[in-house]
Scaffold this motif. Structure first.
Motif, PDB file in Angstrom:
ATOM      1  N   PHE A 110      33.810  42.701  35.731  1.00 54.80           N
ATOM      2  CA  PHE A 110      34.013  44.225  35.777  1.00 54.80           C
ATOM      3  C   PHE A 110      33.663  44.827  36.824  1.00 54.80           C
ATOM      4  O   PHE A 110      34.355  45.638  37.266  1.00 54.80           O
ATOM      5  N   LEU A 111      32.507  44.432  37.619  1.00 53.13           N
ATOM      6  CA  LEU A 111      32.100  45.142  38.452  1.00 53.13           C
ATOM      7  C   LEU A 111      33.208  44.936  39.809  1.00 53.13           C
ATOM      8  O   LEU A 111      33.291  45.912  40.586  1.00 53.13           O
ATOM      9  N   GLN A 112      33.969  43.728  39.789  1.00 55.40           N
ATOM     10  CA  GLN A 112      34.557  43.492  40.776  1.00 55.40           C
ATOM     11  C   GLN A 112      36.012  44.351  40.574  1.00 55.40           C
ATOM     12  O   GLN A 112      36.309  44.725  41.494  1.00 55.40           O
ATOM     13  N   ILE A 113      36.522  44.262  39.406  1.00 54.33           N
ATOM     14  CA  ILE A 113      37.459  45.038  39.225  1.00 54.33           C
ATOM     15  C   ILE A 113      37.448  46.507  39.324  1.00 54.33           C
ATOM     16  O   ILE A 113      38.128  47.389  39.992  1.00 54.33           O
ATOM     17  N   TRP A 114      36.251  47.192  39.013  1.00 48.59           N
ATOM     18  CA  TRP A 114      35.889  48.572  39.114  1.00 48.59           C
ATOM     19  C   TRP A 114      35.746  48.821  40.834  1.00 48.59           C
ATOM     20  O   TRP A 114      36.339  49.915  41.481  1.00 48.59           O
ATOM     21  N   SER A 115      35.217  47.775  41.453  1.00 47.45           N
ATOM     22  CA  SER A 115      35.104  47.910  43.012  1.00 47.45           C
ATOM     23  C   SER A 115      36.513  48.034  43.645  1.00 47.45           C
ATOM     24  O   SER A 115      36.645  48.811  44.624  1.00 47.45           O
ATOM     25  N   PHE A 116      37.324  47.209  43.060  1.00 48.76           N
ATOM     26  CA  PHE A 116      38.776  47.109  43.479  1.00 48.76           C
ATOM     27  C   PHE A 116      39.459  48.626  43.298  1.00 48.76           C
ATOM     28  O   PHE A 116      40.175  49.110  44.243  1.00 48.76           O
ATOM     29  N   GLU A 117      38.995  49.180  42.226  1.00 45.05           N
ATOM     30  CA  GLU A 117      39.638  50.358  41.982  1.00 45.05           C
ATOM     31  C   GLU A 117      39.063  51.676  42.820  1.00 45.05           C
ATOM     32  O   GLU A 117      39.712  52.854  42.899  1.00 45.05           O
ATOM     33  N   HIS A 118      37.695  51.571  43.107  1.00 41.35           N
ATOM     34  CA  HIS A 118      36.969  52.695  43.411  1.00 41.35           C
ATOM     35  C   HIS A 118      36.603  52.501  45.161  1.00 41.35           C
ATOM     36  O   HIS A 118      36.091  53.499  45.513  1.00 41.35           O
ATOM     37  N   LEU A 119      36.449  51.302  45.609  1.00 37.46           N
ATOM     38  CA  LEU A 119      35.759  51.263  46.817  1.00 37.46           C
ATOM     39  C   LEU A 119      36.931  50.901  47.916  1.00 37.46           C
ATOM     40  O   LEU A 119      37.529  49.795  47.446  1.00 37.46           O
TER      41      LEU A 119
END
Length: 174
Positions: A122-131
């Protein structure tokens, strides 16, 4: 990840009701932890396809994928949410996942732990979308779920990611 964020709260308190199944598999009654290896053994065995198999599989998913920790155990109190399998969809599992990940990251930061618990996918997916750091190339295709299908395979090295994080500025955060 397709998990609901609206619904009944998932709270793991000390007095959550128990199932007979929990009593069968907990390592220590006071800590109420079920070893992942125990669940793996059950899932590999002749458990069948009924409600017991579904509960074991969900506990395994909780302990390995959604709410992992460094101890390779899952909290037996989750069994209280598995009594009525039809009611599982009524709970805000996505919110519980986010809360657990937040607690794990805070513990890592505040207590200098070497392990980060929580759902790192989840953290990796979030980072792809936001960072804008080590983000793989976005694919234009019809696949929207699972979300990881939105990006091409990437072979970014750890040192490159670290360097990119060092140079991260506010304008690269969405």
């Amino acid at each position: 990840m397709g998990l609901p964020v609206i619904g009944k709260p998932v709270t793991i308190g000390k007095d959550e009701a128990s199932l007979d199944l929990e009593d069968e598999y907990v390592n220590s009654p006071s800590k109420r932890k079920i070893a992942i290896s125990t669940l793996e053994g059950e899932l590999d065995g002749e458990i069948g396809e009924g409600a017991k198999f579904i509960r074991m599989f969900l506990l395994y998913a909780f302990g390995v994928f959604l709410f992992p920790n460094s101890g390779r155990v899952v909290n037996g109190r989750y069994m209280s949410y598995l009594k009525n399998l039809d009611a599982i969809k009524e709970y805000a599992w996505g919110l519980a996942l986010l809360e657990h990940l937040t607690i794990c990251i805070t513990e890592r930061k505040d207590h200098h732990k070497t392990y980060i618990g929580g759902c790192l996918i989840f953290l990796q997916i979030w980072s792809f979308e936001h960072l804008d750091v080590a983000r793989p190339k976005f694919q234009l295709n019809s696949l929207t779920f699972p979300r990881t299908c939105r990006w091409e395979e990437s072979k970014t090295t750890t040192s490159k990611i670290k360097d990119e994080f060092e140079r991260l500025t506010k304008n690269k955060v969405n």
